[in-house]
Design a protein around this motif. Structure first.
Motif, PDB file in Angstrom:
ATOM      1  N   ASN B 198      -3.864  16.068  75.280  1.00  0.00           N
ATOM      2  CA  ASN B 198      -3.055  16.404  74.025  1.00  0.00           C
ATOM      3  C   ASN B 198      -3.099  17.789  73.913  1.00  0.00           C
ATOM      4  OD1 ASN B 198      -2.980  13.658  74.279  1.00  0.00           O
ATOM      5  ND2 ASN B 198      -3.332  13.352  72.062  1.00  0.00           N
ATOM      6  N   VAL B 199      -1.816  18.733  73.895  1.00  0.00           N
ATOM      7  CA  VAL B 199      -1.655  20.180  73.783  1.00  0.00           C
ATOM      8  C   VAL B 199      -1.086  20.579  72.516  1.00  0.00           C
ATOM      9  CG1 VAL B 199      -1.058  22.116  74.769  1.00  0.00           C
ATOM     10  CG2 VAL B 199      -1.856  20.262  76.170  1.00  0.00           C
ATOM     11  N   GLN B 200      -1.658  21.460  71.640  1.00  0.00           N
ATOM     12  CA  GLN B 200      -0.981  21.910  70.566  1.00  0.00           C
ATOM     13  C   GLN B 200      -1.267  23.459  70.459  1.00  0.00           C
ATOM     14  OE1 GLN B 200      -0.936  19.318  67.131  1.00  0.00           O
ATOM     15  NE2 GLN B 200      -0.004  20.767  65.757  1.00  0.00           N
ATOM     16  N   ALA B 201      -0.089  24.289  70.188  1.00  0.00           N
ATOM     17  CA  ALA B 201      -0.220  25.556  70.103  1.00  0.00           C
ATOM     18  C   ALA B 201      -0.081  26.186  68.767  1.00  0.00           C
ATOM     19  CB  ALA B 201       0.877  26.216  71.174  1.00  0.00           C
ATOM     20  N   VAL B 202      -0.738  27.443  68.685  1.00  0.00           N
ATOM     21  CA  VAL B 202      -0.265  28.019  67.350  1.00  0.00           C
ATOM     22  C   VAL B 202       0.262  29.148  67.928  1.00  0.00           C
ATOM     23  CG1 VAL B 202      -1.300  29.598  65.588  1.00  0.00           C
ATOM     24  CG2 VAL B 202      -2.273  27.240  65.983  1.00  0.00           C
ATOM     25  N   GLY B 203       1.345  29.597  67.443  1.00  0.00           N
ATOM     26  CA  GLY B 203       2.312  30.897  67.796  1.00  0.00           C
ATOM     27  C   GLY B 203       2.636  30.759  69.366  1.00  0.00           C
ATOM     28  N   LYS B 204       2.548  32.082  69.975  1.00  0.00           N
ATOM     29  CA  LYS B 204       2.976  32.336  71.338  1.00  0.00           C
ATOM     30  C   LYS B 204       1.447  32.906  71.736  1.00  0.00           C
ATOM     31  CE  LYS B 204       7.516  33.900  70.856  1.00  0.00           C
ATOM     32  NZ  LYS B 204       8.432  34.965  71.057  1.00  0.00           N
ATOM     33  N   LYS B 205       1.411  33.088  73.329  1.00  0.00           N
ATOM     34  CA  LYS B 205       0.400  33.577  73.878  1.00  0.00           C
ATOM     35  C   LYS B 205       0.070  35.162  73.323  1.00  0.00           C
ATOM     36  CE  LYS B 205       0.516  31.829  78.655  1.00  0.00           C
ATOM     37  NZ  LYS B 205       0.671  32.277  80.103  1.00  0.00           N
ATOM     38  N   PRO B 206      -1.293  35.575  73.549  1.00  0.00           N
ATOM     39  CA  PRO B 206      -1.443  36.703  72.767  1.00  0.00           C
ATOM     40  C   PRO B 206      -0.423  37.966  73.351  1.00  0.00           C
ATOM     41  CG  PRO B 206      -3.274  35.996  74.005  1.00  0.00           C
ATOM     42  CD  PRO B 206      -2.269  34.717  73.925  1.00  0.00           C
ATOM     43  N   ASP B 207      -0.116  38.016  74.740  1.00  0.00           N
ATOM     44  CA  ASP B 207       0.860  38.895  75.194  1.00  0.00           C
ATOM     45  C   ASP B 207       2.398  38.583  74.925  1.00  0.00           C
ATOM     46  OD1 ASP B 207       1.726  36.810  76.734  1.00  0.00           O
ATOM     47  OD2 ASP B 207       1.129  37.493  78.617  1.00  0.00           O
ATOM     48  N   GLY B 208       2.572  37.724  73.922  1.00  0.00           N
ATOM     49  CA  GLY B 208       4.074  37.486  73.350  1.00  0.00           C
ATOM     50  C   GLY B 208       4.702  36.580  74.206  1.00  0.00           C
ATOM     51  N   SER B 209       4.275  36.083  75.263  1.00  0.00           N
ATOM     52  CA  SER B 209       5.252  35.122  76.019  1.00  0.00           C
ATOM     53  C   SER B 209       4.966  33.487  75.450  1.00  0.00           C
ATOM     54  CB  SER B 209       4.854  35.134  77.372  1.00  0.00           C
ATOM     55  OG  SER B 209       3.333  34.725  77.700  1.00  0.00           O
ATOM     56  N   MET B 210       5.549  32.779  75.786  1.00  0.00           N
ATOM     57  CA  MET B 210       5.615  31.304  75.524  1.00  0.00           C
ATOM     58  C   MET B 210       4.413  30.840  75.995  1.00  0.00           C
ATOM     59  SD  MET B 210       8.483  30.422  73.448  1.00  0.00           S
ATOM     60  CE  MET B 210       9.392  29.308  74.107  1.00  0.00           C
ATOM     61  N   TRP B 211       3.751  29.542  75.495  1.00  0.00           N
ATOM     62  CA  TRP B 211       2.752  28.791  76.128  1.00  0.00           C
ATOM     63  C   TRP B 211       3.508  27.747  77.328  1.00  0.00           C
ATOM     64  CZ3 TRP B 211      -2.138  30.072  75.374  1.00  0.00           C
ATOM     65  CH2 TRP B 211      -2.310  30.644  73.853  1.00  0.00           C
ATOM     66  N   ILE B 230       6.515  26.259  75.237  1.00  0.00           N
ATOM     67  CA  ILE B 230       6.299  26.020  73.573  1.00  0.00           C
ATOM     68  C   ILE B 230       5.811  27.219  73.050  1.00  0.00           C
ATOM     69  CG2 ILE B 230       6.301  23.583  74.064  1.00  0.00           C
ATOM     70  CD1 ILE B 230       2.974  24.156  73.397  1.00  0.00           C
ATOM     71  N   GLU B 231       6.024  26.908  71.467  1.00  0.00           N
ATOM     72  CA  GLU B 231       5.643  27.871  70.618  1.00  0.00           C
ATOM     73  C   GLU B 231       5.523  27.326  69.098  1.00  0.00           C
ATOM     74  OE1 GLU B 231       8.537  30.823  69.553  1.00  0.00           O
ATOM     75  OE2 GLU B 231       7.323  31.758  67.774  1.00  0.00           O
ATOM     76  N   ASP B 232       4.210  27.173  68.900  1.00  0.00           N
ATOM     77  CA  ASP B 232       4.057  26.413  67.518  1.00  0.00           C
ATOM     78  C   ASP B 232       4.309  24.863  67.647  1.00  0.00           C
ATOM     79  OD1 ASP B 232       2.984  28.124  65.595  1.00  0.00           O
ATOM     80  OD2 ASP B 232       4.572  29.129  65.703  1.00  0.00           O
ATOM     81  N   LYS B 233       4.107  24.297  68.845  1.00  0.00           N
ATOM     82  CA  LYS B 233       4.389  22.963  68.989  1.00  0.00           C
ATOM     83  C   LYS B 233       3.255  22.254  69.611  1.00  0.00           C
ATOM     84  CE  LYS B 233       9.423  22.426  68.937  1.00  0.00           C
ATOM     85  NZ  LYS B 233       9.752  23.382  67.867  1.00  0.00           N
ATOM     86  N   ALA B 234       3.511  21.024  69.626  1.00  0.00           N
ATOM     87  CA  ALA B 234       2.647  19.977  70.176  1.00  0.00           C
ATOM     88  C   ALA B 234       3.221  19.465  71.506  1.00  0.00           C
ATOM     89  CB  ALA B 234       1.903  18.870  69.398  1.00  0.00           C
ATOM     90  N   VAL B 235       2.514  19.236  72.675  1.00  0.00           N
ATOM     91  CA  VAL B 235       3.040  18.386  74.029  1.00  0.00           C
ATOM     92  C   VAL B 235       2.041  17.370  73.876  1.00  0.00           C
ATOM     93  CG1 VAL B 235       3.650  18.476  76.285  1.00  0.00           C
ATOM     94  CG2 VAL B 235       4.186  20.456  74.610  1.00  0.00           C
ATOM     95  N   ILE B 236       2.415  15.999  73.931  1.00  0.00           N
ATOM     96  CA  ILE B 236       1.411  14.974  74.229  1.00  0.00           C
ATOM     97  C   ILE B 236       2.093  13.905  75.093  1.00  0.00           C
ATOM     98  CG2 ILE B 236       0.376  12.874  72.879  1.00  0.00           C
ATOM     99  CD1 ILE B 236      -0.226  14.923  70.505  1.00  0.00           C
TER     100      ILE B 236
END
Ligand code: ZN
Lengths: 116, 345
Positions: B198-211, B230-236
């Motif tokens: 179960n993946v969930q992200a805060v913001g984007k990757k530190p290099d500014g690209s999307m997860w 994704i950006e600021d989203k969960a993927v389950i």
């Protein structure tokens, strides 16, 4: 003379842009260096780092008295043997992409491919 | 002429300098990561930036606290006390999550039902003692199964008809919501948690690209069907390959139980991935849509634009919602169909 100067301006600009691009690519590559590593962690402690460039076999003491054999060969890493009951780690097979993991839950052991 | 060239050279040197400083700036977003073994799974937490290690310590504490509330094996947990006594005063997290899961039960007409626990236990999915129960046993146990047997009054949870509950289908999603909330409150702008897939992200990757999160082929987990950005989203994902056993009859039985039949849900789908703003929502709906099956799940998705999904059926046909098609990279080996969304009024 002035016309000649104007004619020269464009080629000079192009040369600088091309040079800039080349240097930019070199810098980008130096920022994210390739050459991946298999990191082995037991209960959140890094116990081993193995370069994927060199074939090697190592024994790991996992949690709960479980021993695992970690093998690096041909640029990928896998768990050859494990004393765990479920063998999920062994069945996972080979990994080589950055961020890929092999997890042995009973041994609290994680093998992750990371960038150096 | 010379003047012009030297001026250009100066500008060029400045540009190169800026590039180098950009490179150094990137290095300042230090990665901090932590392995946590909890809720019967492996969790990887990654945060970037200052204070990372301190924040991760707090995150681990939060996970252990939630596990202490939701566990069905720990006798002192809120869930164990509710199941044992039929009613109990609970922590806010517990009553919140039960209330939310009831909302999703209503929304999915009972496809998600946290009272399916006694049936799940009979099949051995909570104990590891797998076996195929006979029809009469399942029928008897199903009498206790209905989310309508649960009432939540402030912090007090009460069960009717000897019902028993288990938050396995929503706990990890709720936990990732809480972790991301904690990270944001601590000023973290880039983080990724992976709680047993179960993946969930805060913001984007530190290099500014999307997860980038891959959706695995349920029949061969070394292959990726598609990759979501994704950006600021969960993927389950809920899949029948995650936890299953092979019965004496040679067939596979998996852990997602259809609350209507008391048997592993077998309605056409073998993998359901949901992505959206809330981990709890994605967790609940990935289970519910798996239970619903192909047709009902597609209808649900056409009406609910707040989430996006990737469905994979028995024949390895892939269905994806209109919204995320743009930010998804497909492997050439899989064909996909787009699920059209209804116009929202
Ligand atoms: Zn193992």
């Amino acid at each position: 003379m002035k016309d000649k100067l104007k004619k020269m301006a464009a080629p000079i600009c192009i040369v600088f842009v091309v040079l800039g691009c080349i240097i930019w690519i070199i810098i980008q590559n130096s920022c994210s260096r390739q050459g991946n590593i298999a990191e082995v962690r037991v209960s959140d402690r890094t116990v081993l780092r193995l370069s994927l460039d060199k074939d090697i076999t190592r024994e790991i003491d996992g949690q709960n008295g479980i021993k695992l054999t970690v093998v690096v060969s041909s640029g990928s890493v896998y768990v050859e043997h494990s004393g765990c009951p479920d063998k999920i780690c062994v069945n996972k097979g080979r990994i080589s992409a950055v961020g890929d993991t092999i997890v042995c839950l009973p041994a609290r052991t994680v093998v992750e491919v990371i960038e150096s | 002429m010379v003047n012009k060239v030297s001026r250009s050279a100066a500008v060029f040197a400045l540009m190169v300098l800026m590039m180098f400083s950009g490179c150094e700036e990137k290095k300042d977003m230090t990665e901090h990561k932590k392995d946590v073994f909890a809720m019967d799974t492996y969790m990887m937490l990654k945060v970037y930036g200052e204070n990372g290690d301190k924040v991760l310590m707090r995150a681990e504490k939060e996970i252990k606290e939630l596990e202490g509330l939701f566990s069905v094996t720990d006798e002192k947990s809120d869930i164990s006390r509710i199941n044992k006594d039929g009613t109990a005063q609970t922590a806010e997290d517990t009553s919140n999550l039960i209330r939310k899961s009831l909302e999703y039960s209503e929304l999915t007409e009972g496809a998600l039902d946290i009272t399916v626990y006694p049936v799940l236990r009979e099949w051995g999915f909570t104990t590891g003692q797998y076996h195929i129960p006979d029809d009469s046993t399942v029928k008897e146990l199903l009498k206790k199964v209905s989310y309508k047997n649960i009432t939540v009054n402030d912090g007090t949870v009460t069960l009717a008809k000897n019902a028993e509950i288990d938050l396995g289908s929503v706990a990890k999603g709720y936990t990732s919501d809480r972790l991301c909330e904690l990270f944001r409150n601590e000023g973290i702008t880039s983080a990724l948690v992976n709680l047993g897939g179960n993946v969930q992200a805060v913001g984007k990757k530190p290099d500014g690209s999307m997860w980038r999160v891959g959706v695995e082929d349920p029949k061969d987990n070394s292959n990726i069907v598609c990759t979501l950005e994704i950006e600021d989203k969960a993927v389950i994902t809920s899949g029948n390959y995650e936890r299953f056993f092979t019965g004496d009859d040679g067939r596979n039985y998996w852990h997602i139980i259809d609350p209507k039949t008391g048997r592993p849900a077998d309605n056409g789908l073998i993998s359901v991935t949901i992505t959206g703003d809330s981990g709890t929502q994605c967790d609940a709906l990935s289970t519910a849509l798996f239970v619903m099956g192909t047709e009902k799940a597609m209808k649900f998705l056409s009406e609910h634009t707040e989430i996006d999904a990737v469905l994979i059926d028995n024949d390895m046909k892939v269905y994806i919602t209109e919204g995320i098609e743009r930010v998804t990279e497909f492997s050439e080996d899989y064909e996909h169909t787009v699920i059209k969304r209804q116009e929202t009024a």
